[in-house]
Write a protein that holds these residues in place. Sequence first.
Motif, short mmCIF file in Angstrom:
data_model
loop_
_atom_site.label_atom_id
_atom_site.label_comp_id
_atom_site.label_asym_id
_atom_site.label_seq_id
_atom_site.Cartn_x
_atom_site.Cartn_y
_atom_site.Cartn_z
N LEU A 83 -9.63 -5.90 -0.89
CA LEU A 83 -9.79 -4.59 -0.53
C LEU A 83 -9.85 -5.85 1.66
O LEU A 83 -10.96 -6.22 1.22
N GLU A 88 -4.56 3.30 -2.81
CA GLU A 88 -3.46 2.12 -1.89
C GLU A 88 -2.90 0.87 -1.62
O GLU A 88 -2.15 -0.06 -1.31
N ALA A 89 -4.03 0.39 -0.12
CA ALA A 89 -4.33 -0.43 -0.30
C ALA A 89 -4.44 -1.67 -1.56
O ALA A 89 -3.77 -3.03 -1.54
N PHE A 133 -0.76 -1.60 1.52
CA PHE A 133 -1.66 -1.70 3.23
C PHE A 133 -2.06 -3.70 2.78
O PHE A 133 -2.57 -3.07 1.35
N ASP A 134 -1.99 -4.14 4.19
CA ASP A 134 -3.24 -5.30 3.77
C ASP A 134 -4.97 -4.91 4.03
O ASP A 134 -5.14 -5.57 3.68
N VAL A 140 -6.99 -1.79 5.71
CA VAL A 140 -7.73 -0.51 5.94
C VAL A 140 -8.49 -0.25 7.26
O VAL A 140 -9.56 -0.85 7.05
#
Length: 331
Positions: free
Chosen positions: A158, A252-253, A258-259, A261
């Motif tokens: 993340l 989701e990341a 997504f790259d 958050v």
Amino acid sequence: MPLPPLVLSMGDPAGVGPAITAEAWKALKTDRSLAFYVIGAPELYRDLCKVQVISSPEDAIAVYGSALPVLPVGDLPAIEPGKPNATTAPAIISAIETGVAHVRSGKAAGLVTNPINKALLYGAGFKHPGHTEFVAELCRPEGGAPLRPVMMLTGGGLRVALATIHQSLASVPGSLTQEGLVELGTIVHAALKSDFGIPSPRIALSGLNPHAGEGGALGREEIDIINPAAETLRSRNIDISDARPGDTVFAEALSGTFDAVIAMTHDQGLIPVKTLDFWGGVNMTLGLPIVRTSPDHGTGYDAAAAGTARPDSLIAAIRSAAMVARNRQAK
């Protein structure tokens, strides 16, 4: 062109900084692309690893493979691990100031800061709410406007930037503004491109309220603040979502949607990172003209006293600083 070495500030000498610095050097000493020197007192490290005193950053790479390069700073009293000493504050501050100066002048490729205890420094004139704000002020151009440093935590797959950091939950809604989130999203977008080498970053905004407000039933911050900020950012060709539910956006990341958050609160962002990678998380500062990373933990006085400090986070911070420096050089 080869990069200059990274520079480490010693942090609180009674904390885990000396031990994890020595262990990081042992782990990385064969990799010249990760060469670093530490600004500190040589005696802090002599019982932990082989030490070579250097007089300038230019000397670091030549000795890095055989000894930990140490650039001396100030005089320290005898240090007992786990027992902070207020008389060390000037040297702690000086190490940070010198490290920033070295990176700004091009003598070092990036700064990796070992943990400090802010309360210990206040008696020596430290006037900043945190380490990050101090580094940002040192980077401020003379006569220029204050910089907006952004905290991003990386770990466990993340990348999480924070809209608010060390403040009460009760105060968060009143501190969120459309303008602030637009500025934050712009900084995160630019850093994902320049620092992480992502050509077309995809960013998610978390919601503040459960279920991202559930259409206003659980709060209006998403409707009145977060989503309008996202709309403004999209109008500037930044790929960013409207507010996503905080209980699903990190999954989701992780799945690759997504790259990064942008989390609305400190714990909302840090809980998933630390759950996924408690030992190896990295604190990165975006929005500065210099590269700055840090281990994602504090001084660890108990671990310093017990001799149980782990260098994982510092090693990850060194690797991250080198990555960002290389990516910026390649721009």
